[in-house]
Design an enzyme around this catalytic site. Structure first.
Site, PDB file in Angstrom:
ATOM      1  N   ASP A 184       0.939  -1.241  -0.075  1.00  0.00           N
ATOM      2  CA  ASP A 184       0.153   0.151   0.013  1.00  0.00           C
ATOM      3  C   ASP A 184       0.790   1.338   0.201  1.00  0.00           C
ATOM      4  OD1 ASP A 184      -2.491   1.305   0.307  1.00  0.00           O
ATOM      5  OD2 ASP A 184      -2.274   1.506   2.384  1.00  0.00           O
TER       6      ASP A 184
ATOM      7  N   ASP B 190      -7.437  -3.183   2.784  1.00  0.00           N
ATOM      8  CA  ASP B 190      -6.343  -4.054   2.983  1.00  0.00           C
ATOM      9  C   ASP B 190      -6.510  -5.493   3.380  1.00  0.00           C
ATOM     10  OD1 ASP B 190      -4.892  -2.101   1.384  1.00  0.00           O
ATOM     11  OD2 ASP B 190      -3.976  -1.315   3.290  1.00  0.00           O
TER      12      ASP B 190
ATOM     13  N   ASP C 126      -2.308  -0.931   5.621  1.00  0.00           N
ATOM     14  CA  ASP C 126      -3.023  -0.627   7.047  1.00  0.00           C
ATOM     15  C   ASP C 126      -4.440  -0.210   7.204  1.00  0.00           C
ATOM     16  OD1 ASP C 126      -3.101   1.684   5.262  1.00  0.00           O
ATOM     17  OD2 ASP C 126      -1.955   3.110   6.445  1.00  0.00           O
TER      18      ASP C 126
END
Length: 873
Positions: free
Chosen positions: A325, A614, A610
Site C-alpha cells: 500500500d 487491505d 494498514d
C-alpha cells in the site's frame, strides 16, 4: 444493490422509504425486522480442541504415531513414550500459536461508532449504531464516525476521511448532486460509508445499507471466504515429511527382508526395523522448527516486527513479490509542503527564506487563512492546513504569536462549491482579505499580481506561466493551493462579492511524501530479487509520482487504474501483471485478484497495508504485513506480521531474518538427517554382515533426546549473515530435499557411518572384544561424531579456520554438555546396566574421540574442494 450515487437525494428517499419524510417509529421497527441489526455477521470459529487435533494431520506425525503404537505392542515402551511426548508437545505449541488468530470480524465491528444521531419523530436523537436501519436520516458533525452506508442529503463543507476504505490520504470533499455513469468507490462523493469519519463540516444522509450490506460488510464477507495460504516452509515440511518417511520405510523394509532371509525371527526382525525407523525419523524436527521460529520472532520484535504466526518468519524470507500500500506504508501519511512558487520562481520547502518579503507574506498568509492547530504535537484540522502551519513551525515561526498579532476579524468559510476560503485581518493598519483555494478558481478572480515589492496588472502571459506551473506540480502528484489577497473595508464583514479583483501572491504545493528510508528499502528489495509493487486507492498521478521517487516505477506505462482490470479474466490478468508496477484507484476485490495473479505465476507474495480495505488481500497473500501505528485493528488481525514502526524498511530486515532462519532450519535438518543416515548405514552393514546389533533401544533414546535435539536447536540459532540478501528468492516449489542437499546428507552420513562401524569392529575384534563393548564403542563414536558434526553444519563453506567456527555459543554449549554426558555414560561403571554399555578404558575412550573427531577435517576438506570446483566451473 442499486448505485444510489447516480440518483438524486429525493429519488433515493422515495425508492427506500416510499416518501420524502423521515421514518416513523412504526416504520423504523418494520425496517429493523426486515433488514436486521446494523452488525457484521461472524463465521463459525474452530474450537481449541479442533485446532489441537489438526496438529496431528502432518504425514510425518501420522507415521510416528503408527510407529509408537507398533513399538508399544512389541514391547518397546521407551520409544513409544518418547515419540508420543514429543509430538504432543509440538501439538500444544502449534495450538497456542493458532488460538490467537481469527479476530478480524470482531475488530471490524469496533469501527462503527457506538452512537449515531438520527432524525426520529421530528427530533434528532442519539441511538446505538446497531439500531440504525435502512431509510434512517443520520445527522453528521465534525468528529462523528459514520455508522452505515448512505446517500448524502445535505453537505455544508463536509469532508470525510475514507482512507481506511479507499487508501486515499486526503479527506474527501462531499457534495449532494447525482453522479453520472459508473465511478469507483473513492469518487462517489455524494455517498458516505460505514467506518469512515467526518473531519470537517456537517451534513446528513439517508441510510442505504447496513451490516453486511455496507462496503465494510463486503470486506467482512471477503475475509470469511478468503483462505490463508501455507507458507513455503509449511509446504516444504509437508513434502519433506512424506518423502523422508517413504525413504526410511524402504530402508527398514530392506533391513527386515535381509534379517528374515538370513533365518532370523520374524517378530524380532520386525521389532528392530520399527526401532530403526523410530531412530531414523527426526521426531523432534517439528518442535525444533517451532523453537527456532520462536527465537526468530523474538529477534524480529526487537527490530520492530511482531510476528503473529510463527511460520511467517521464514515465509517472509521466501517472498519474490511485495505488494505494498502507498499511504502510511511507503509514505509518511502526513501532508507536507514541498514547493513554493512566488515571483515566477519555484522554491523547495527547505530553501524558503522567511526574510524575503514575498516568501514571508505567503508564509504568514498560509498561517492566517487556516483553521488548523498543532499544540504539543497534537494536530487538529484538515491535513493540508496542518501541513502549512507545520512548515511555519519548522522554520522557527511562532504560530500562536502570529495569529495573536493579526487576529481573524471576519471570514468566508471554505465551500466545496466555490473552492475558496477567505479571512480578514488588519496588517500594517490596513484591512486585508487573505484568500486561498483552487488555483483555477483564484486565477479566474485575479486582476493583479505581486512581483517583488510592486503590484501590477496581471497579463495573459502571467496567467499562462502560473497555470503551466500548476500543471507541472500536478503532474508530480502534488496538491496545489493558490493564495491571493485584497484590501477591504474596515467596517464591513466579508462577503462572497469581496472574493473578486484579487492580487495573486503565489502557489504552495504539497504531498504525502515518501518515507526517507523507502528508496533504500526498495533498492534492497530489487538487489535481493524481490519485485516491489504499489497497490493503492489513491489517484494514479499521485501514486506514480511517489513510485518514481522511490524507484518502484521506471516508466509511466507501468502504472494503471483498477478500472482497467475490471473487464479482464483471471487468465488475462495473470499475463497483465508482469508489466505493471503501480495500481491506483483499486478496490479490495482488485487487490485480491492482483495477489492471486502473482501467486498463480509461481510467486510467493507479501502484501503490506494498514486500512480495512487491505485486510482481505493481507489474508489472501502468502504473508500479510500490517502497519502497527496507523493500521486498523482489522488489518492487524488479518496479517501474519505487524510492523510497530510502520516502516517499509523493516520489511527488508524481516526478509533478511526470514532467509537466515530458513537457512538455519536447513542446517538443523542436515545435521539430523546426516547423523540418522550414519546410524542407518551402521545398522544396515551389521545386518548384511551378520554381525550383532550395534545399538540397544536405550542408545537410540539417548541419541534422540540429547545428541539430536540440543545441537539441532543450537544450529537453528546460528548468528545471521547478510550474504543471504545477495541471493534470489528460492522457487516456491523447491523442496528441502534437493539433489545437492541429499548429496550432502549422503556423503556426511557415510563418513559418520564408516567411523561408527570402525569403532564397532575395534570393540568386537580387538583385545577383550565382545558384543557389548562393540555396541558401547559404536554408540560412543556415533554420539560424539554427531556432536562434532554440528560444527560442519554451520555453513556450506569451510569454517574450521575462521572466526565463524566459534561464533555460536549455543552450539559450543550443546557440544560440551553432550560430550560430558556421553563421557559419563562410557566411563562410570554404575551406569553400565542402565545404558546397556561396558565401561571403557582410557585407550578405548581416546579411540572413540579420535574416530569422532576425524569427521571434522574430512567433511571440511570436502566443502573446500566443492567450493573450489564451483568457482572454477
Amino acid at each position: 444493490m442499486k448505485n444510489y450515487y447516480q440518483f438524486s437525494a429525493e429519488e433515493v428517499k422515495q425508492d427506500i422509504n416510499g416518501k420524502q419524510e423521515p421514518l416513523t417509529a412504526a416504520e423504523v421497527k418494520a425496517h429493523q425486522e426486515k433488514f436486521g441489526p446494523n452488525e457484521l455477521v461472524e463465521g463459525k470459529k474452530k474450537t481449541t480442541l479442533q485446532i489441537f487435533l489438526e496438529q496431528y494431520k502432518d504425514f510425518l506425525v501420522i507415521i510416528l504415531i503408527a510407529a509408537a503404537i507398533v513399538s508399544g505392542f512389541l514391547g518397546d515402551a521407551e520409544s513409544a513414550i518418547v515419540i508420543l511426548i514429543v509430538i504432543t508437545i509440538n501439538a500444544i505449541l502449534g495450538t497456542v500459536q493458532t488460538v490467537k488468530a481469527e479476530q478480524s470480524l470482531a475488530s471490524l465491528k469496533k469501527l462503527s461508532g457506538p452512537e449515531a444521531k438520527v432524525l426520529r419523530d421530528g427530533s434528532v436523537v442519539p441511538i446505538p449504531s446497531a439500531e440504525v436501519t435502512v431509510g434512517d436520516i443520520v445527522m453528521l458533525d465534525a468528529g462523528d464516525y459514520i455508522p452505515a452506508d448512505g446517500r448524502l442529503l445535505e453537505s455544508a463543507s463536509l469532508k470525510v476521511d475514507e482512507s481506511a476504505l479507499t487508501g486515499e490520504s486526503l479527506g474527501v470533499e462531499k457534495m449532494t448532486d447525482a453522479i453520472e455513469g459508473e465511478v469507483p468507490l473513492g469518487d462517489r462523493t455524494n455517498m458516505v460509508y460505514s467506518g469512515s469519519f467526518v473531519t470537517y463540516g456537517r451534513g446528513s444522509f439517508v441510510v442505504t445499507g447496513i451490516g453486511m450490506e455496507t462496503e465494510v460488510g463486503k470486506i467482512a464477507s471477503l475475509l470469511k471466504t478468503t483462505s490463508e495460504k501455507k507458507t513455503p516452509l509449511q509446504v516444504n515440511l509437508d513434502q519433506f515429511g512424506q518423502k523422508l518417511s517413504i525413504i526410511i520405510l524402504v530402508f527398514c523394509g530392506i533391513l527386515f527382508g535381509i534379517n528374515v532371509f538370513r533365518g532370523g525371527n520374524i517378530g524380532d526382525a520386525f521389532l528392530f526395523a520399527v526401532a530403526l525407523a523410530v531412530a531414523a525419523i527426526p521426531e523432534a524436527l517439528s518442535s525444533i522448527v517451532t523453537i527456532v521460529l520462536s527465537f526468530g520472532t523474538q529477534k524480529m520484535a526487537k527490530e520492530h516486527a511482531i510476528i503473529r504466526k510463527l511460520q511467517a518468519v521464514e515465509g517472509l524470507g521466501s517472498v519474490s513479490i511485495i505488494c505494498s500500500d502507498k499511504t502510511g506504508t511507503l509514505t509518511q501519511n502526513k501532508m507536507t509542503v514541498e514547493q513554493y512558487y512566488v515571483n515566477e520562481t519555484v522554491i523547495p520547502a527547505d530553501k524558503i527564506d522567511v526574510k524575503d518579503s514575498e516568501q514571508e507574506k505567503l508564509m504568514y498568509f498560509s498561517i492566517l487563512c487556516n483553521d488548523s492547530t498543532n499544540v504539543d504535537g497534537v494536530e487538529i484540522g484538515d491535513p493540508t492546513e496542518t501541513a502549512l502551519i507545520n512548515l511555519g513551525s519548522k522554520l522557527g515561526l511562532d504560530i500562536q504569536k502570529i495569529r495573536g498579532e493579526y487576529p481573524r476579524e471576519s471570514e468566508n468559510p471554505f465551500d466545496s462549491d466555490r473552492k475558496l476560503m477567505s479571512t480578514k485581518h488588519t496588517i500594517d493598519e490596513t484591512p486585508i482579505m487573505v484568500v486561498k483555494g483552487a488555483v483555477d478558481v483564484i486565477m479566474g478572480r485575479t486582476a493583479s499580481i505581486q512581483c517583488g515589492d510592486e503590484v501590477r496588472a496581471i497579463t495573459p502571459e502571467d496567467i499562462e506561466k502560473i497555470e503551466a506551473q500548476n500543471q507541472s506540480f500536478s503532474r508530480e502528484g502534488l496538491r496545489v493551493l493558490g493564495f491571493a489577497y485584497k484590501a477591504v473595508s474596515a467596517e464591513e464583514e466579508l462577503s462572497l462579492e469581496d472574493e473578486n479583483n484579487l492580487t495573486f501572491l503565489g502557489l504552495i504545493a504539497m504531498m504525502d511524501p515518501p518515507r526517507e528510508e523507502s528508496m533504500a528499502a526498495v533498492a534492497e528489495c530489487k538487489r535481493a530479487g524481490i519485485r516491489p509493487i504499489m497497490i493503492t486507492g489513491d489517484h494514479k498521478v499521485t501514486a506514480a509520482a511517489i513510485a518514481k521517487r522511490i524507484g518502484i516505477l521506471e516508466d509511466e506505462s507501468e502504472a494503471c487504474e483498477g478500472a482497467v482490470i475490471d473487464s479482464m479474466s483471471d487468465e488475462e490478468l495473470k499475463n497483465f501483471v508482469e508489466g505493471i508496477s503501480v495500481y491506483a484507484r483499486v478496490s479490495p476485490e482488485h487487490k485480491i485478484r492482483i495477489v492471486r495473479a502473482w501467486q498463480e505465476k509461481g510467486n510467493i507474495v507479501a502484501m503490506t497495508g494498514d486500512g480495512v480495505n487491505d485486510a482481505p488481500a493481507l489474508k489472501q497473500a502468502d504473508i500479510g504485513v500490517a502497519m502497527g501505528i496507523t493500521g486498523s485493528e482489522v488489518s492487524k488481525d488479518a496479517a501474519s506480521m505487524v510492523l510497530t514502526d510502520d516502516n517499509f524498511a523493516t520489511i527488508v530486515k524481516a526478509v533478511e531474518n526470514g532467509r537466515n532462519v530458513y537457512q538455519n532450519i536447513k542446517n538443523s535438518i542436515q545435521f539430523l538427517l546426516s547423523g540418522n543416515f550414519g546410524a542407518i548405514l551402521a545398522v544396515l552393514y551389521a545386518s548384511i554382515a551378520g554381525l550383532p546389533v550395534p545399538f540397544a533401544p536405550v542408545h537410540l533414546l539417548f541419541i534422540n533426546l540429547l545428541t539430536d535435539s540440543l545441537p539441532a536447536i543450537a544450529l537453528g540459532l546460528e548468528p545471521h549473515s547478510k550474504k543471504v540478501m545477495d541471493e534470489k528468492p528460492r522457487p516456491m516449489n523447491e523442496s528441502i530435499l534437493t539433489k545437492d542437499f541429499l548429496t550432502k546428507i549422503g556423503t556426511e552420513g557415510l563418513c559418520i557411518g564408516i567411523t561408527t562401524m570402525i569403532g564397532f569392529m575395534i570393540g568386537l575384534t580387538g583385545e577383550g572384544g565382545n558384543a557389548v563393548l562393540a555396541s558401547t564403542m559404536a554408540f560412543g563414536t556415533l554420539c560424539t561424531a554427531r556432536l562434532v558434526h554440528g560444527f560442519n553444519c554451520k555453513s556450506d563453506y569451510p569454517v574450521i579456520f575462521s572466526k565463524r567456527f566459534w561464533n555460536n555459543i549455543y552450539l559450543i554449549g550443546a557440544f560440551l554438555l553432550g560430550l560430558v554426558l556421553i563421557t559419563c555414560v562410557m566411563t562410570i561403571p554404575a551406569l553400565d546396566e542402565v545404558f546397556k554399555v561396558q565401561t571403557l578404558t582410557f585407550t578405548q575412550l581416546l579411540i572413540v574421540y579420535g574416530l569422532a573427531l576425524v569427521n571434522l577435517p574430512i567433511i571440511q576438506l570436502m566443502k573446500k574442494i566443492k567450493l573450489m570446483f564451483r568457482k572454477n566451473k
